[in-house]
Design an enzyme around this catalytic site. Structure first.
Site, PDB file in Angstrom:
ATOM      1  CB  CYS A  32       7.213   2.111   0.914  1.00 43.03           C
ATOM      2  SG  CYS A  32       6.418   0.820  -0.040  1.00 43.03           S
ATOM      3  CB  CYS A  35       3.899   2.955  -0.249  1.00 42.96           C
ATOM      4  SG  CYS A  35       4.170   1.487   0.763  1.00 42.96           S
TER       5      CYS A  35
END
Length: 118
Positions: A32, A35
């Site tokens: 991600c 993230c």
């Protein structure tokens, strides 16, 4: 070494629900992009609030049961836990100042509660 602790289903009860300090839980995945952008912020907050609040990460690919339990629909999802209860949550990359303010509020509220109880 990152000061942010990685939590598993086995350690979740002790590390999050039974924590004596408020906990910021970061549901993330290695793949991600947002993230990865948020990761340095989480590390700084973990260092800044050491002993007053805990910052932990849960990899949704390794712990899908926890992601389902907390109805994580997108990542990153950040959940604030105090006294074993979810008190707030947000999704997406949050501003560091906003997260810092939220943690300050949680730690202040926890201290007030502890003084009342103690």
């Amino acid at each position: 070494m990152s000061p942010v602790k990685h939590v598993t289903r086995q350690s979740f009860q002790a590390d999050v629900l039974q924590s004596p300090v408020p906990v910021l839980v970061d549901f993330y995945a290695d793949w991600c992009g947002p993230c990865r952008i948020l990761a340095p912020t989480m590390e700084r907050l973990s260092e800044e609030f050491a002993g007053r609040a805990s910052v932990v990460k849960i990899n949704i690919d390794q712990e899908p049961e926890l992601a389902n339990q907390f109805q994580v629909q997108s990542i990153p999802t950040l959940i604030f836990v105090a006294g074993g209860n979810v008190v707030a949550r947000t999704s997406g990359v949050a501003a560091e100042a906003s997260l810092r303010n939220a943690i300050h509020q949680l730690t202040a509220n926890s201290a007030t509660i502890a003084r009342r109880v103690g």
